[in-house]
Design an enzyme around this catalytic site. Structure first.
Site, PDB file in Angstrom:
ATOM      1  N   LYS A   1     -29.441  35.171 -27.446  1.00 54.49           N
ATOM      2  CA  LYS A   1     -28.832  36.255 -28.225  1.00 54.49           C
ATOM      3  C   LYS A   1     -29.223  36.112 -29.703  1.00 54.49           C
ATOM      4  CE  LYS A   1     -24.184  37.984 -29.187  1.00 54.49           C
ATOM      5  NZ  LYS A   1     -22.785  37.998 -28.741  1.00 54.49           N
TER       6      LYS A   1
ATOM      7  N   GLU B   1     -31.630  24.204 -28.657  1.00 54.73           N
ATOM      8  CA  GLU B   1     -32.172  23.823 -27.340  1.00 54.73           C
ATOM      9  C   GLU B   1     -33.215  24.840 -26.892  1.00 54.73           C
ATOM     10  OE1 GLU B   1     -29.016  23.984 -28.179  1.00 54.73           O
ATOM     11  OE2 GLU B   1     -27.789  22.484 -27.132  1.00 54.73           O
TER      12      GLU B   1
ATOM     13  N   GLY C   1     -22.014  35.919 -24.895  1.00 51.67           N
ATOM     14  CA  GLY C   1     -22.990  35.191 -24.073  1.00 51.67           C
ATOM     15  C   GLY C   1     -22.534  35.038 -22.639  1.00 51.67           C
ATOM     16  N   ARG C   2     -21.293  34.599 -22.447  1.00 57.01           N
ATOM     17  CA  ARG C   2     -20.809  34.344 -21.086  1.00 57.01           C
ATOM     18  C   ARG C   2     -20.471  35.621 -20.330  1.00 57.01           C
ATOM     19  NH1 ARG C   2     -17.714  32.785 -25.113  1.00 57.01           N
ATOM     20  NH2 ARG C   2     -15.549  33.414 -25.343  1.00 57.01           N
TER      21      ARG C   2
ATOM     22  N   GLU D   1     -14.584  28.636 -21.722  1.00 57.50           N
ATOM     23  CA  GLU D   1     -14.998  28.997 -23.078  1.00 57.50           C
ATOM     24  C   GLU D   1     -14.130  30.159 -23.569  1.00 57.50           C
ATOM     25  OE1 GLU D   1     -19.311  28.221 -24.044  1.00 57.50           O
ATOM     26  OE2 GLU D   1     -19.189  30.348 -24.517  1.00 57.50           O
TER      27      GLU D   1
ATOM     28  N   HIS E   1     -15.580  17.075   2.308  1.00 60.16           N
ATOM     29  CA  HIS E   1     -15.921  15.683   2.622  1.00 60.16           C
ATOM     30  C   HIS E   1     -15.936  14.820   1.373  1.00 60.16           C
ATOM     31  CE1 HIS E   1     -16.938  16.698   6.799  1.00 60.16           C
ATOM     32  NE2 HIS E   1     -17.148  17.880   6.240  1.00 60.16           N
TER      33      HIS E   1
ATOM     34  N   LYS F   1     -23.292  23.177 -32.398  1.00 65.84           N
ATOM     35  CA  LYS F   1     -24.600  23.616 -32.874  1.00 65.84           C
ATOM     36  C   LYS F   1     -24.858  23.071 -34.283  1.00 65.84           C
ATOM     37  CE  LYS F   1     -24.948  27.824 -30.019  1.00 65.84           C
ATOM     38  NZ  LYS F   1     -25.230  29.244 -29.897  1.00 65.84           N
TER      39      LYS F   1
HETATM   40  C1  G6Q Z   1     -21.359  32.070 -24.690  1.00 62.75           C
HETATM   41  C2  G6Q Z   1     -21.592  31.147 -25.787  1.00 62.75           C
HETATM   42  C3  G6Q Z   1     -22.769  30.226 -25.608  1.00 62.75           C
HETATM   43  C4  G6Q Z   1     -24.118  30.903 -25.839  1.00 62.75           C
HETATM   44  C5  G6Q Z   1     -25.179  29.833 -25.953  1.00 62.75           C
HETATM   45  C6  G6Q Z   1     -26.567  30.400 -26.152  1.00 62.75           C
HETATM   46  O1  G6Q Z   1     -20.470  32.882 -24.643  1.00 62.75           O
HETATM   47  O2  G6Q Z   1     -21.639  31.827 -26.982  1.00 62.75           O
HETATM   48  O3  G6Q Z   1     -22.779  29.623 -24.344  1.00 62.75           O
HETATM   49  O4  G6Q Z   1     -24.399  31.796 -24.813  1.00 62.75           O
HETATM   50  O5  G6Q Z   1     -24.842  28.972 -27.002  1.00 62.75           O
HETATM   51  O6  G6Q Z   1     -26.625  31.190 -27.299  1.00 62.75           O
HETATM   52  P1  G6Q Z   1     -27.875  32.112 -27.577  1.00 62.75           P
HETATM   53  O7  G6Q Z   1     -27.966  33.120 -26.498  1.00 62.75           O
HETATM   54  O8  G6Q Z   1     -27.650  32.717 -28.937  1.00 62.75           O
HETATM   55  O9  G6Q Z   1     -29.086  31.212 -27.559  1.00 62.75           O
END
Ligand code: G6Q
Length: 545
Positions: A210, A216, A271-272, A357, A388, A508
Site C-alpha cells: 500500500k 521487508e 491492509g488487512r 490487528e 491429534h 516499522k
Molecule cells: C494491515 C497492516 C499491515 C500492512 C503491512 C504492509 O492492516 O497495516 O499488516 O498491511 O504492514 O504494509 P504495506 O502494504 O504498506 O507494505
C-alpha cells in the site's frame, strides 16, 4: 440522528449481563439442551448459503436478548450505517473504512470527499482483469519473449496474508500451468527458497505494498530486481517482469516500475481488509477474473446481509456478540478457528491478523483506557490435524476456548469415504466439546476407578458450527466478510478503533533505527537499554568472526 451512546460498562444491558452471568455461569449445556428439545433447531441462523449453528454456546434466550440489547445500546446500527456511508470512522487516521466499496455493484454510489468511489473500484477491477487475462493466455511475455510460468507476490501483512490464504483456499479453481509463490519475510531464506528453482525469464513479480515503503517488501523487491537483472542484464526488463499494487504512484515509479503497470487502491482500504482490492491481483491471475468477481459477489452478499438484517438473525452480529460474551464475562482469552477443509489451512493465520490487528486495542476511540477485555487471541489449524495435537487442551484443560468449526457438505475432491469421515469428526467434536462424558458414563464402560477421573470429560465447551454447501470463490468471500463484520461488531461494543494499527507502525520505525548500528565497523555509541546494547555488541562481534 445518532443517539448518545453510554460507555460500554455503564450500559443497562452490560450491567444486566453481569448479573445474568452470575446466575447462569454454572449451567451445563447438557441441562440446557435437556430442557429444550428444539434448541438445536432454534439457535441457528442462515443467510447467503452460510448456516450457523450456535446452539452449543453457553447462552440462554435471556443471554441472547441481553446481548442484542447491548448491541442496540452500543449504537451498532448507526455505526454500520456510518461505515457503509463512507464516514471517516477510522478517526486516528482520519479515513473512511470502505472495504465494502471494493465489492459494491456498479450501480451503487459511495461518496468519499465528494467523489463516488464505486466507478474507480470497477475501473481498477477491469484493468486487473485485462492484465490477468494477458498473463493467463500467454499474451503477456517476459523480456525474452517467454510466457510467464511463475508469479511471485512480494508483500507482507495485509499485502500477503490475504493473497496467500485466497490462493490456497481457491487452488481448486486456479490455473495449474502457473506456479504461485509468496515472499513476505525479510529473512533472505524466504526469497532464496521461492526463487531457487525458477528462471527470471518466465517469472513475474507483483510488488504489493500500500505504502511502497515497507522495509521487508522493498528489501525483497530490490533482491528480486537484482535476481532478474543478473540474468536479463537490461533495466528495460523490469517493466516486463514487475508490476506493482500500491496507493503510492511516486514510490512505484522511483523503483522503476512503469506506472501503467500499477494497480491502485485507496487509503480507505486497510491492509488487512484488502484481499479483494488490487492486492488480490495474484488471486485473480490464479483463478481468473470471473471467479474473482464471483468472490466479490460473495463478499457483497454478506455485506448486504450484515447491513440490512435484524440483529437477531444477523450472522456476523451473532458471532461478534458471542465473542464479547466469552471474552468479557467468561474471561476466555482465545478463540480457536478450526476449518475442516484442507484448502482453508491458512484461514486461521489470515484471521489472526484480521481480528487481532483490528481489535487488539486498549483505549477507546476517545482515548480512555478500557476496563474490560477486548480482542481475544485467535488461533487454529485445520481439522482433523488439530485433533491429534492441541484439542486435548480444549477438551480437558483448564481454560475455556470457544471454537468455530467450519465445514462444507460437499468435498471438491470426493475420494472414497474421506468426506463422511471428515464430517463425522466435525459433528463428533462439537458434540463431545458440549456434552463431554460423565464419570458415570465412564464407569459404565467398565473403566477402572483410578482411571475414571482421567477419562471423564467435563464438556460445557462452547462451539459454533459453520456449514455451507461447498467451497467456491463466492463462499470464500462470504466467509471472510462474515469475520470482517463480526470483528466490526465486537469493536463497536468495545468502543475501540478497529481500523488503525499503531502497534505495527511502531515496529516499522524501531527496526530502522537499529539497522545502521549492526554494522560491525560502526563506532556509533549505542544508546539503548543495557540488554539491547549488549545484544547488538554480541551480534556485531559474532558477525565479524
Ligand atoms: C494491515 C497492516 C499491515 C500492512 C503491512 C504492509 O492492516 O497495516 O499488516 O498491511 O504492514 O504494509 P504495506 O502494504 O504498506 O507494505
Amino acid at each position: 440522528m445518532s443517539e448518545a451512546v453510554a460507555p460500554t460498562t455503564s450500559r443497562p444491558a452490560w450491567k444486566a449481563l453481569e448479573a445474568h452471568f452470575q446466575a447462569i455461569k454454572g449451567q451445563h449445556l447438557r441441562d440446557i439442551f435437556a430442557a429444550d428439545a428444539t434448541r438445536g433447531e432454534r439457535l441457528t441462523a442462515e443467510a447467503t448459503g452460510v448456516f450457523l449453528d450456535y446452539s452449543k454456546n453457553r447462552v440462554t434466550d435471556e443471554t441472547l436478548k441481553l446481548l442484542f440489547q447491548l448491541a442496540k445500546e452500543s449504537g451498532l446500527k448507526d455505526r454500520i450505517d456510518a461505515m457503509f456511508r463512507g464516514d471517516k470512522i477510522n478517526i486516528t487516521e482520519n479515513r473512511a473504512v470502505l472495504h465494502v466499496a471494493l465489492r459494491a455493484t456498479k450501480d451503487q454510489s459511495i461518496v468519499v470527499d465528494g467523489v463516488n468511489v464505486v466507478p474507480e473500484v470497477h475501473e481498477v477491477l477491469d484493468k486487473m482483469a485485462a492484465f490477468s487475462g494477458r498473463v493467463r493466455s500467454g499474451e503477456w511475455k517476459g523480456y525474452t519473449g517467454k510466457k510467464i510460468k511463475n508469479v511471485i507476490n512480494i508483500g507482507i501483512g495485509g499485502s500477503d496474508l490475504g493473497p496467500v490464504m485466497a490462493y490456497e483456499a481457491l487452488k481448486h479453481y486456479s490455473d495449474r500451468s502457473i506456479n504461485f509463490r509468496f515472499v513476505s519475510n525479510v529473512d533472505g531464506t524466504d526469497f532464496a527458497e521461492a526463487t531457487q528453482d525458477l528462471d527470471p525469464e518466465d517469472t513475474l513479480f507483483i510488488v504489493a505494498s500500500k505504502t511502497f515503503t515497507t522495509l521487508e517488501t522493498m528489501t525483497n523487491a530490490n533482491s528480486a530486481r537484482a535476481w532478474t537483472l543478473a540474468k536479463l542484464k537490461d533495466d528495460a526488463a523490469v517493466a516486463k517482469h514487475f508490476v506493482a499494487v500500491s496507493t503510492a504512484a511516486k514510490e512505484v515509479s522511483k523503483f522503476g516500475i512503469d506506472t501503467a503497470n500499477m494497480f491502485g487502491f485507496w487509503d480507505w482500504v486497510g491492509g488487512r481488509y484488502s484481499m479483494d482490492s488490487a492486492i488480490g491481483l495474484s488471486t485473480m491471475i490464479a483463478i481468473g477474473p470471473e471467479n474473482f468477481r464471483a468472490m466479490l459477489a460473495g463478499f457483497h452478499a454478506m455485506d448486504e446481509h450484515f447491513r440490512t438484517t435484524p440483529f437477531e438473525k444477523n450472522l456476523p452480529v451473532i458471532m461478534g456478540l458471542l465473542e464479547v460474551w466469552y471474552a468479557d464475562f467468561f474471561e476466555a482469552e482465545t478463540v480457536a478457528v478450526l476449518p475442516y477443509d484442507q484448502y482453508l489451512r491458512r484461514f486461521p493465520a489470515y484471521l489472526q491478523q484480521l481480528t487481532m490487528e483490528s481489535n487488539g486495542k486498549h483505549v477507546t476511540l476517545d482515548g480512555r483506557t478500557v476496563t474490560y477485555e477486548t480482542g481475544p487471541i485467535y488461533w487454529g489449524e485445520p481439522g482433523t490435524n488439530g485433533q491429534h495435537s492441541f484439542y486435548q487442551l480444549i477438551h480437558q484443560g483448564t481454560r475455556l476456548i470457544p471454537c468455530d468449526l467450519i465445514a462444507f457438505c460437499k468435498s471438491l475432491n470426493p475420494v472414497g469415504k474421506h468426506h463422511d469421515i471428515l464430517m463425522s469428526n466435525v459433528f463428533a467434536q462439537a458434540e463431545a466439546l458440549a456434552f463431554g462424558k460423565t464419570a458415570e458414563q465412564v464407569k459404565a464402560e467398565g473403566v477402572a476407578d483410578a482411571l475414571v477421573p482421567h477419562k471423564t470429560f467435563e464438556g460445557n465447551r462452547p462451539s459454533n458450527v459453520i456449514l455451507a454447501d461447498h467451497l467456491t470463490p463466492e463462499m470464500l468471500g462470504k466467509l471472510v466478510a462474515l469475520y470482517e463484520h463480526s470483528v466490526f461488531t465486537q469493536g463497536v461494543v468495545w468502543e475501540i478503533g478497529s481500523f488503525d494499527q499503531w502497534g505495527v507502525e511502531l515496529g516499522k520505525v524501531l527496526a530502522q533505527r537499529i539497522i545502521p548500528e549492526l554494522d560491525a565497523s560502526s563506532s556509533a555509541e549505542l544508546k539503548h537499554d543495557s540488554s539491547t546494547n549488549a545484544l547488538i555488541r554480541r551480534y556485531r562481534s559474532c558477525k565479524a568472526k
